[in-house]
Write a protein that holds these residues in place. Structure first.
Motif, PDB file in Angstrom:
ATOM      1  N   UNK A  85       0.799  -1.220   0.000  1.00  0.00           N
ATOM      2  CA  UNK A  85       0.000   0.000   0.000  1.00  0.00           C
ATOM      3  C   UNK A  85       0.838   1.279   0.000  1.00  0.00           C
ATOM      4  N   UNK A  86       2.155   1.159  -0.040  1.00  0.00           N
ATOM      5  CA  UNK A  86       3.009   2.344  -0.020  1.00  0.00           C
ATOM      6  C   UNK A  86       3.213   2.937   1.352  1.00  0.00           C
ATOM      7  N   UNK A  87       2.841   2.218   2.404  1.00  0.00           N
ATOM      8  CA  UNK A  87       2.963   2.759   3.759  1.00  0.00           C
ATOM      9  C   UNK A  87       4.412   2.983   4.169  1.00  0.00           C
ATOM     10  N   UNK A  88       5.339   2.245   3.572  1.00  0.00           N
ATOM     11  CA  UNK A  88       6.750   2.385   3.939  1.00  0.00           C
ATOM     12  C   UNK A  88       7.522   3.242   2.945  1.00  0.00           C
ATOM     13  N   UNK A  89       6.828   3.905   2.022  1.00  0.00           N
ATOM     14  CA  UNK A  89       7.519   4.715   1.018  1.00  0.00           C
ATOM     15  C   UNK A  89       8.112   5.984   1.621  1.00  0.00           C
ATOM     16  N   UNK A  90       9.276   6.343   1.130  1.00  0.00           N
ATOM     17  CA  UNK A  90       9.936   7.560   1.597  1.00  0.00           C
ATOM     18  C   UNK A  90       9.195   8.802   1.131  1.00  0.00           C
ATOM     19  N   UNK A  91       9.385   9.880   1.864  1.00  0.00           N
ATOM     20  CA  UNK A  91       8.963  11.201   1.402  1.00  0.00           C
ATOM     21  C   UNK A  91      10.213  12.075   1.348  1.00  0.00           C
ATOM     22  N   UNK A  92      10.160  13.097   0.542  1.00  0.00           N
ATOM     23  CA  UNK A  92      11.338  13.939   0.350  1.00  0.00           C
ATOM     24  C   UNK A  92      11.858  14.475   1.678  1.00  0.00           C
TER      25      UNK A  92
END
Length: 460
Positions: free
Chosen positions: A78-85
């Motif tokens: 689900x993208x819960x562990x995706x980085x943000x800038x």
């Protein structure tokens, strides 16, 4: 505080090797398995080895105003562990110790980086059983399972991760450490903060220790597999098995398109006119023989064209092989968007009919395997990634499936979580009052909105 100053501070407090700034490594940790969720460029990757080090990371991040995204094995969908800038990626990979297995109280105390399968094997060696078994169990971590309240194949009998979490140690955004829940089987003192953390996807705190309930080792299991000429027959058989009170330890459904894809991928002996495949299992030892025979009888009465009953563990494993081949069989067909809707079991036929209509409307292929025993299905949209128009239709179909699930009295996610992928539909499912409560809880735990700030809930 500059990025370099923040990195230097963390190198001093948690060790030079625990702080990673190499761009190639950072890039490889940017996202989980949700291929259609955006991922930013992180500032740092940190790998703390203790609760005290996690606390130090969060204190430093708070003082610098830098967001923190906690990661386990990054097997999520689900993208819960995706980085943000500009964020710190906080990996729990080094916190991978099974601290205790208590046979008398039937609990295990573990750190968040413990692999699910490693825990399962460790407790089994002591005659105990940890039931939650997501498909990624050989890779996914207990911390990640807790973050998404992961399910698995045996949920139909034993429940999901949250049903086994007794207590947690959590580091808050402030760096403060709080213990919640308890070790005992019973306890109702105060609000149930433990259940609030389970499924919160790293937005409320960082889990650094979990106390998990265990069960006695299950008896030997046997499996039956039945093929039908229609999806409706397979669903009717599943409903009848559940209504008969047989308590299968596994009840899995593959629609005809998925079954044929598996047959094309590997010869499983499935007929060309297969409309659905139902796989059922009982783990009641000597009684499993009678259970499997009764489930086979129900399938035959529902119109099965073939029913195979396993006589031992090896035959059971072979019958389960078709279910485990779903992802490999679909992968060569194109890019995939995996949905995760759950509906009341009596609405499953309506769900399948609706999915067929959605596939026709948007001119896409939708395959539908799932955990039919608890109504949690995984409609999977398959399309040509190199075709922008096909990708757009696939995304529209993906959203339409979630809206269908809600219309049928269900939920947009049974076990994969919200992450970035499903935020807009979460608001639709919750409604305005519940959404406001969610935002207030987020503020109470994380007043400066530094913990996974772009996940689960849309920013204010």
């Amino acid at each position: 505080m500059t990025a370099e100053q923040l990195a230097d501070r963390l190198r001093i407090s948690i060790g030079d090797k625990a702080v990673v700034t190499d761009p190639d490594i950072l890039n490889s940790h940017r996202n989980d398995h949700a291929t259609f969720c955006s991922a930013g460029t992180p500032l740092l990757l940190v790998r703390p080895a203790s609760t005290a080090e996690v606390s130090e990371v969060l204190r430093a991040a708070g003082e610098a105003g830098v967001p923190v995204v906690t990661q386990g094995a990054r097997t999520g969908l689900s993208g819960a562990a995706n980085a943000i800038d500009g964020c710190i990626l906080l990996s729990t990979s080094r916190m991978n110790q099974i601290l205790e297995i208590d046979v008398e109280d039937q609990v295990a105390v573990v750190q968040p980086g413990v692999i699910n399968a490693d825990l399962s094997r460790a407790v089994l060696a002591k005659g105990l059983f940890y039931p939650p078994d997501p498909s990624s169990w050989e890779m996914s971590t207990i911390g990640g399972n807790i973050a998404t309240n992961a399910g698995g194949l045996c949920c139909v009998k034993y429940g999901v991760t949250g049903d086994f979490v007794r207590g947690l140690e959590v580091v808050l955004a402030s760096g403060e450490v709080v213990r919640m829940g308890r070790r005992t089987a019973k306890g109702v003192a105060g609000y149930d903060l433990t259940s609030l953390i389970v499924g919160s996807e790293g937005t409320l705190g960082v889990v650094t220790e979990a106390t998990l309930a265990l069960r006695p080792e299950p008896e030997a299991a046997l499996t039956a597999a039945a093929t039908f000429t229609s999806a409706e027959q397979g669903l009717a058989a599943a409903a009848a098995i559940m209504a008969a009170g047989l308590q299968p330890s596994l009840l899995e459904f593959l629609d005809g398109a998925t079954a044929r894809a598996i047959q094309n991928y590997r010869d499983m002996g499935l007929p060309s006119n297969v409309g659905s495949l139902l796989i059922a299992q009982s783990d009641r030892g000597l009684r499993a023989v009678d259970d499997v025979a009764e489930m086979a009888r129900i399938c035959t009465e529902a119109g099965a064209i073939e029913v195979a009953e396993a006589s031992d563990a090896e035959e059971s494993r072979m019958l389960l092989e078709a279910r485990r081949l779903v992802n490999p069989a679909l992968e060569p067909l194109g890019a995939t968007l995996v949905d995760d809707v759950a509906v009341p079991r009596k609405r499953l036929v309506d769900l399948l009919d609706g999915i067929t209509a959605i596939a026709t409307k948007y001119d896409v292929q939708i395959f539908c395997p799932g955990h039919v025993g608890d109504g949690n299905m995984h409609p999977t949209v398959v399309f040509d990634r190199d075709n922008p128009a096909a990708e757009e239709r696939a995304l529209q179909a993906f959203g339409a499936v979630m809206e269908l699930g809600l219309a049928l009295g269900g939920t947009i996610t049974g076990e994969h979580g919200i992450g970035k992928l499903k935020r807009q539909w979460l608001e639709q499912e919750l409604g305005p009052v519940a959404l406001t409560l969610h935002r207030r809880l987020k503020t109470a735990f994380d007043p400066t909105n530094l913990l996974n700030p772009d996940k689960l809930l849309h920013p204010h």
